[in-house]
Write a protein that holds these residues in place. Sequence first.
Motif, PDB file in Angstrom:
ATOM      1  N   ALA A  56      43.460  41.531  43.412  1.00 24.29           N
ATOM      2  CA  ALA A  56      42.070  40.113  43.486  1.00 24.29           C
ATOM      3  C   ALA A  56      40.690  40.998  42.800  1.00 24.29           C
ATOM      4  CB  ALA A  56      41.686  39.811  45.013  1.00 24.29           C
ATOM      5  N   LEU A  57      39.788  41.126  42.204  1.00 28.24           N
ATOM      6  CA  LEU A  57      38.983  41.970  41.773  1.00 28.24           C
ATOM      7  C   LEU A  57      37.844  41.201  41.795  1.00 28.24           C
ATOM      8  CD1 LEU A  57      38.372  44.325  40.116  1.00 28.24           C
ATOM      9  CD2 LEU A  57      38.476  43.084  37.585  1.00 28.24           C
ATOM     10  N   LEU A  58      36.400  42.230  42.957  1.00 26.22           N
ATOM     11  CA  LEU A  58      36.047  41.427  43.476  1.00 26.22           C
ATOM     12  C   LEU A  58      34.274  42.868  42.909  1.00 26.22           C
ATOM     13  CD1 LEU A  58      37.597  40.939  46.353  1.00 26.22           C
ATOM     14  CD2 LEU A  58      36.192  39.083  45.784  1.00 26.22           C
ATOM     15  N   GLY A  59      33.021  42.251  42.518  1.00 29.44           N
ATOM     16  CA  GLY A  59      31.844  42.637  43.027  1.00 29.44           C
ATOM     17  C   GLY A  59      32.015  43.202  44.047  1.00 29.44           C
ATOM     18  N   VAL A  91      44.283  38.620  52.141  1.00 28.94           N
ATOM     19  CA  VAL A  91      44.520  39.661  53.228  1.00 28.94           C
ATOM     20  C   VAL A  91      45.147  40.888  52.910  1.00 28.94           C
ATOM     21  CG1 VAL A  91      44.831  40.688  55.182  1.00 28.94           C
ATOM     22  CG2 VAL A  91      43.299  39.412  55.319  1.00 28.94           C
ATOM     23  N   GLY A  92      46.958  40.089  51.972  1.00 28.20           N
ATOM     24  CA  GLY A  92      47.537  40.451  51.270  1.00 28.20           C
ATOM     25  C   GLY A  92      47.668  40.994  50.240  1.00 28.20           C
ATOM     26  N   ALA A  93      46.863  40.783  49.263  1.00 30.22           N
ATOM     27  CA  ALA A  93      46.407  40.940  48.473  1.00 30.22           C
ATOM     28  C   ALA A  93      46.351  42.513  48.066  1.00 30.22           C
ATOM     29  CB  ALA A  93      46.633  39.951  47.438  1.00 30.22           C
ATOM     30  N   GLU A  94      46.283  43.612  46.341  1.00 31.31           N
ATOM     31  CA  GLU A  94      45.799  44.491  46.212  1.00 31.31           C
ATOM     32  C   GLU A  94      44.424  44.038  46.010  1.00 31.31           C
ATOM     33  OE1 GLU A  94      45.992  47.828  42.782  1.00 31.31           O
ATOM     34  OE2 GLU A  94      46.441  45.660  42.228  1.00 31.31           O
ATOM     35  N   LYS A  95      43.213  44.613  46.706  1.00 31.67           N
ATOM     36  CA  LYS A  95      42.554  44.777  46.329  1.00 31.67           C
ATOM     37  C   LYS A  95      41.153  45.287  45.473  1.00 31.67           C
ATOM     38  CE  LYS A  95      41.844  43.218  50.580  1.00 31.67           C
ATOM     39  NZ  LYS A  95      43.759  42.983  50.571  1.00 31.67           N
ATOM     40  N   VAL A  96      40.812  45.253  44.310  1.00 31.32           N
ATOM     41  CA  VAL A  96      39.953  46.419  43.698  1.00 31.32           C
ATOM     42  C   VAL A  96      38.696  46.123  43.878  1.00 31.32           C
ATOM     43  CG1 VAL A  96      39.575  47.382  41.384  1.00 31.32           C
ATOM     44  CG2 VAL A  96      41.783  47.212  42.101  1.00 31.32           C
ATOM     45  N   VAL A  97      38.132  47.072  44.029  1.00 28.84           N
ATOM     46  CA  VAL A  97      36.570  46.099  44.339  1.00 28.84           C
ATOM     47  C   VAL A  97      35.138  47.044  43.314  1.00 28.84           C
ATOM     48  CG1 VAL A  97      34.688  46.293  45.898  1.00 28.84           C
ATOM     49  CG2 VAL A  97      36.999  45.645  46.285  1.00 28.84           C
ATOM     50  N   LEU A  98      34.828  47.004  42.674  1.00 29.03           N
ATOM     51  CA  LEU A  98      33.915  47.267  41.981  1.00 29.03           C
ATOM     52  C   LEU A  98      32.090  48.084  42.998  1.00 29.03           C
ATOM     53  CD1 LEU A  98      34.271  45.194  38.484  1.00 29.03           C
ATOM     54  CD2 LEU A  98      35.146  47.272  38.892  1.00 29.03           C
ATOM     55  N   ARG A 113      45.043  47.998  52.049  1.00 27.52           N
ATOM     56  CA  ARG A 113      44.752  47.682  50.573  1.00 27.52           C
ATOM     57  C   ARG A 113      43.732  47.265  49.062  1.00 27.52           C
ATOM     58  NH1 ARG A 113      49.608  43.916  49.094  1.00 27.52           N
ATOM     59  NH2 ARG A 113      49.867  45.616  47.433  1.00 27.52           N
ATOM     60  N   THR A 114      42.663  47.749  49.830  1.00 26.69           N
ATOM     61  CA  THR A 114      41.541  47.953  48.732  1.00 26.69           C
ATOM     62  C   THR A 114      41.031  49.353  48.348  1.00 26.69           C
ATOM     63  OG1 THR A 114      40.599  45.982  50.657  1.00 26.69           O
ATOM     64  CG2 THR A 114      39.010  47.679  48.719  1.00 26.69           C
ATOM     65  N   THR A 115      40.336  49.160  47.028  1.00 25.09           N
ATOM     66  CA  THR A 115      40.673  50.629  46.842  1.00 25.09           C
ATOM     67  C   THR A 115      39.429  49.708  46.117  1.00 25.09           C
ATOM     68  OG1 THR A 115      42.876  51.416  45.888  1.00 25.09           O
ATOM     69  CG2 THR A 115      40.797  51.597  44.575  1.00 25.09           C
ATOM     70  N   ILE A 116      38.014  51.115  45.960  1.00 23.93           N
ATOM     71  CA  ILE A 116      36.493  50.992  45.666  1.00 23.93           C
ATOM     72  C   ILE A 116      36.637  52.080  44.096  1.00 23.93           C
ATOM     73  CG2 ILE A 116      34.124  51.841  45.535  1.00 23.93           C
ATOM     74  CD1 ILE A 116      35.772  49.265  47.937  1.00 23.93           C
ATOM     75  N   VAL A 117      36.424  51.151  43.644  1.00 22.00           N
ATOM     76  CA  VAL A 117      36.130  51.982  41.987  1.00 22.00           C
ATOM     77  C   VAL A 117      34.819  51.828  41.814  1.00 22.00           C
ATOM     78  CG1 VAL A 117      37.465  52.197  39.964  1.00 22.00           C
ATOM     79  CG2 VAL A 117      38.452  50.928  41.593  1.00 22.00           C
ATOM     80  N   ASP A 118      34.074  53.122  40.851  1.00 18.71           N
ATOM     81  CA  ASP A 118      32.995  53.332  40.622  1.00 18.71           C
ATOM     82  C   ASP A 118      33.070  53.511  38.891  1.00 18.71           C
ATOM     83  OD1 ASP A 118      30.404  53.499  39.715  1.00 18.71           O
ATOM     84  OD2 ASP A 118      29.904  54.925  40.916  1.00 18.71           O
ATOM     85  N   LYS A 119      33.675  53.136  38.710  1.00 15.39           N
ATOM     86  CA  LYS A 119      33.810  52.761  36.464  1.00 15.39           C
ATOM     87  C   LYS A 119      33.292  51.296  35.605  1.00 15.39           C
ATOM     88  CE  LYS A 119      37.695  53.787  35.514  1.00 15.39           C
ATOM     89  NZ  LYS A 119      39.570  54.575  35.598  1.00 15.39           N
ATOM     90  N   PRO A 120      33.043  51.203  34.728  1.00 19.65           N
ATOM     91  CA  PRO A 120      32.573  50.094  33.908  1.00 19.65           C
ATOM     92  C   PRO A 120      33.872  49.521  33.687  1.00 19.65           C
ATOM     93  CG  PRO A 120      32.356  51.935  32.296  1.00 19.65           C
ATOM     94  CD  PRO A 120      33.266  52.531  33.936  1.00 19.65           C
ATOM     95  N   THR A 121      33.430  48.043  34.155  1.00 17.44           N
ATOM     96  CA  THR A 121      34.562  46.814  34.650  1.00 17.44           C
ATOM     97  C   THR A 121      35.586  46.841  33.434  1.00 17.44           C
ATOM     98  OG1 THR A 121      32.779  45.367  35.499  1.00 17.44           O
ATOM     99  CG2 THR A 121      35.046  44.489  34.620  1.00 17.44           C
ATOM    100  N   ALA A 122      35.022  46.615  32.249  1.00 20.87           N
ATOM    101  CA  ALA A 122      36.048  46.627  31.475  1.00 20.87           C
ATOM    102  C   ALA A 122      37.452  47.876  31.035  1.00 20.87           C
ATOM    103  CB  ALA A 122      35.894  46.824  29.634  1.00 20.87           C
ATOM    104  N   GLU A 123      37.085  48.909  31.819  1.00 25.51           N
ATOM    105  CA  GLU A 123      37.345  50.204  31.909  1.00 25.51           C
ATOM    106  C   GLU A 123      38.547  49.532  32.982  1.00 25.51           C
ATOM    107  OE1 GLU A 123      37.561  54.848  32.939  1.00 25.51           O
ATOM    108  OE2 GLU A 123      35.612  53.630  31.832  1.00 25.51           O
ATOM    109  N   VAL A 124      38.146  49.465  33.953  1.00 22.06           N
ATOM    110  CA  VAL A 124      38.510  49.095  34.861  1.00 22.06           C
ATOM    111  C   VAL A 124      39.605  47.990  35.030  1.00 22.06           C
ATOM    112  CG1 VAL A 124      39.109  47.722  37.670  1.00 22.06           C
ATOM    113  CG2 VAL A 124      36.877  49.621  37.108  1.00 22.06           C
ATOM    114  N   VAL A 125      39.500  46.934  34.481  1.00 22.79           N
ATOM    115  CA  VAL A 125      40.281  46.254  33.840  1.00 22.79           C
ATOM    116  C   VAL A 125      41.680  46.232  33.109  1.00 22.79           C
ATOM    117  CG1 VAL A 125      40.887  43.937  32.642  1.00 22.79           C
ATOM    118  CG2 VAL A 125      39.253  43.938  34.409  1.00 22.79           C
ATOM    119  N   ALA A 126      41.180  47.694  32.117  1.00 22.20           N
ATOM    120  CA  ALA A 126      42.560  48.028  31.063  1.00 22.20           C
ATOM    121  C   ALA A 126      43.278  48.522  32.050  1.00 22.20           C
ATOM    122  CB  ALA A 126      41.560  49.048  29.926  1.00 22.20           C
ATOM    123  N   ASP A 127      42.443  49.404  33.107  1.00 25.08           N
ATOM    124  CA  ASP A 127      43.943  50.454  33.775  1.00 25.08           C
ATOM    125  C   ASP A 127      44.297  49.371  34.330  1.00 25.08           C
ATOM    126  OD1 ASP A 127      42.300  52.515  33.091  1.00 25.08           O
ATOM    127  OD2 ASP A 127      41.202  52.555  34.619  1.00 25.08           O
TER     128      ASP A 127
END
Length: 203
Positions: A56-59, A91-98, A113-127
């Motif tokens: 799950a990718l969320l703001g 709850v069970g999924a990997e969660k990436v929060v921008l 299973r939540t990771t907070i990322v402070d990077k441009p959205t396109a870069e996060v998705v490419a990763d």
Amino acid sequence: MTEQSGGRRVVTNMSLSLDGHYAGRDPLDMSWVMPYAHTDVARDHMAGLLEAATTALLGRVNAEGFLGFWPTVIGMEGVDPRDEEFAKWLVGAEKVVLSSTLGEAPAPAPWERTTIVDKPTAEVVADLKATEGGDILVLSSASVIKALLAADQVDRLAITVFPVFLGDGPRLFDDGLPAGKWTLVSQSAGEHGTLALVYDRVR
């Protein structure tokens, strides 16, 4: 969980009014959604998106809202099984929060299973697409979806259209998006005139 043999897809999901808005003048007022979000067509639409999704990718705003509400649904008396299934998946999924303001995920549950990322959205998705896994599902986070549409990084566009005019408010599709073709892969209509549409990007 299903993994995509041809690479990970970016799947975005958003509810829109009939006149093209994802929110009214007050973006936090989602009362216009509620009569339609509980229809069979809307619930089945979401259940279908979960089948191949592992991330799950969320703001930040949506993450706080989703994780503040959905875990409380688990085990609730009389809950629709599709709603409970979504809550368990979240709850069970990997969660990436921008987010540029959250230093780390609040502890503990339901932010496991939540990771907070402070990077441009396109870069996060490419990763994310460079790693193994299933679909990367963007859940109603308009700022994230807009950035991905602008970068032409959306592989599957899922929309539920609700038969209401909001008359004002932000729109999902801005002028100046990259030109491109989409193919309709599923459509369903149901109670109250709710319409669920899924399009794949033709590349």
